[in-house]
Design a protein around this motif. Structure first.
Motif, PDB file in Angstrom:
ATOM      1  N   ASN A 188       0.831  -1.213   0.000  1.00 22.45           N
ATOM      2  CA  ASN A 188       0.000   0.000   0.000  1.00 22.45           C
ATOM      3  C   ASN A 188       0.864   1.260   0.000  1.00 22.45           C
ATOM      4  O   ASN A 188       0.568   2.218  -0.712  1.00 22.45           O
ATOM      5  N   GLU A 189       1.925   1.246   0.786  1.00 22.11           N
ATOM      6  CA  GLU A 189       2.824   2.413   0.834  1.00 22.11           C
ATOM      7  C   GLU A 189       3.471   2.651  -0.515  1.00 22.11           C
ATOM      8  O   GLU A 189       3.628   3.790  -0.957  1.00 22.11           O
ATOM      9  N   SER A 190       3.849   1.570  -1.173  1.00 21.20           N
ATOM     10  CA  SER A 190       4.503   1.677  -2.464  1.00 21.20           C
ATOM     11  C   SER A 190       3.532   2.243  -3.509  1.00 21.20           C
ATOM     12  O   SER A 190       3.887   3.130  -4.293  1.00 21.20           O
ATOM     13  N   LEU A 191       2.307   1.736  -3.515  1.00 19.52           N
ATOM     14  CA  LEU A 191       1.291   2.229  -4.461  1.00 19.52           C
ATOM     15  C   LEU A 191       1.006   3.704  -4.224  1.00 19.52           C
ATOM     16  O   LEU A 191       0.837   4.484  -5.169  1.00 19.52           O
ATOM     17  N   GLN A 192       0.975   4.078  -2.954  1.00 19.75           N
ATOM     18  CA  GLN A 192       0.717   5.476  -2.613  1.00 19.75           C
ATOM     19  C   GLN A 192       1.856   6.367  -3.091  1.00 19.75           C
ATOM     20  O   GLN A 192       1.636   7.399  -3.718  1.00 19.75           O
ATOM     21  N   ARG A 193       3.079   5.923  -2.817  1.00 23.18           N
ATOM     22  CA  ARG A 193       4.263   6.667  -3.233  1.00 23.18           C
ATOM     23  C   ARG A 193       4.269   6.851  -4.756  1.00 23.18           C
ATOM     24  O   ARG A 193       4.630   7.898  -5.273  1.00 23.18           O
ATOM     25  N   ASP A 194       3.849   5.800  -5.496  1.00 23.51           N
ATOM     26  CA  ASP A 194       3.886   5.838  -6.961  1.00 23.51           C
ATOM     27  C   ASP A 194       2.560   6.314  -7.570  1.00 23.51           C
ATOM     28  O   ASP A 194       2.346   6.169  -8.772  1.00 23.51           O
ATOM     29  N   ASN A 195       1.677   6.868  -6.747  1.00 30.57           N
ATOM     30  CA  ASN A 195       0.372   7.372  -7.212  1.00 30.57           C
ATOM     31  C   ASN A 195      -0.431   6.338  -7.986  1.00 30.57           C
ATOM     32  O   ASN A 195      -1.137   6.679  -8.948  1.00 30.57           O
ATOM     33  N   ASN A 196      -0.290   5.063  -7.624  1.00 27.58           N
ATOM     34  CA  ASN A 196      -1.007   3.976  -8.294  1.00 27.58           C
ATOM     35  C   ASN A 196      -0.736   3.923  -9.790  1.00 27.58           C
ATOM     36  O   ASN A 196      -1.567   3.470 -10.557  1.00 27.58           O
TER      37      ASN A 196
END
Ligand code: ZN
Ligand code: ZN
Length: 106
Positions: free
Chosen positions: A33-41
């Motif tokens: 989830n943190e990664s997706l958030q960081r990469d704006n999905n």
């Protein structure tokens, strides 16, 4: 969980061909989830080419099998669409018939 415990856990899962237990764990879900958030999905490979694709999975830049100690490092993750993700795993494409090959999909 200490780094040593993490490595031990992941190596055990690999040994028992049950690495999906890692991907189903709350620990991974949090990093994912943190990664997706960081990469704006967004798929970061498509983005680098000036394209937009929604991220469909989070990939380990350094593969978990070789670098279990980086399994929960957000810096070792990148959000990708499924086609870019497949390109990161040529080993999966070559052996599509074997059942354990989608284990890193999520
Ligand atoms: Zn992509
Ligand atoms: Zn991957």
């Amino acid at each position: 969980m200490t780094k040593h415990e993490l490595v031990h856990w992941i190596n055990k899962l690999i040994e028992h061909r049950n690495i999906k237990a890692f991907y189903n764990s709350g620990l991974w879900e949090q990093i994912r989830n943190e990664s997706l958030q960081r990469d704006n999905n967004e798929c970061q490979k498509c983005k680098a080419k000036g394209l937009f694709s929604a991220a469909q999975c989070v990939h380990h830049v350094k593969h978990v099998r070789k670098y279990p100690e980086l399994a929960l490092s957000i810096d070792n993750t990148i959000s990708l669409c499924n086609s870019c993700h497949d390109l990161e795993h040529p080993e999966k494409l070559q052996n599509k018939s074997k059942p354990q090959l989608n284990e890193e999909r999520w």
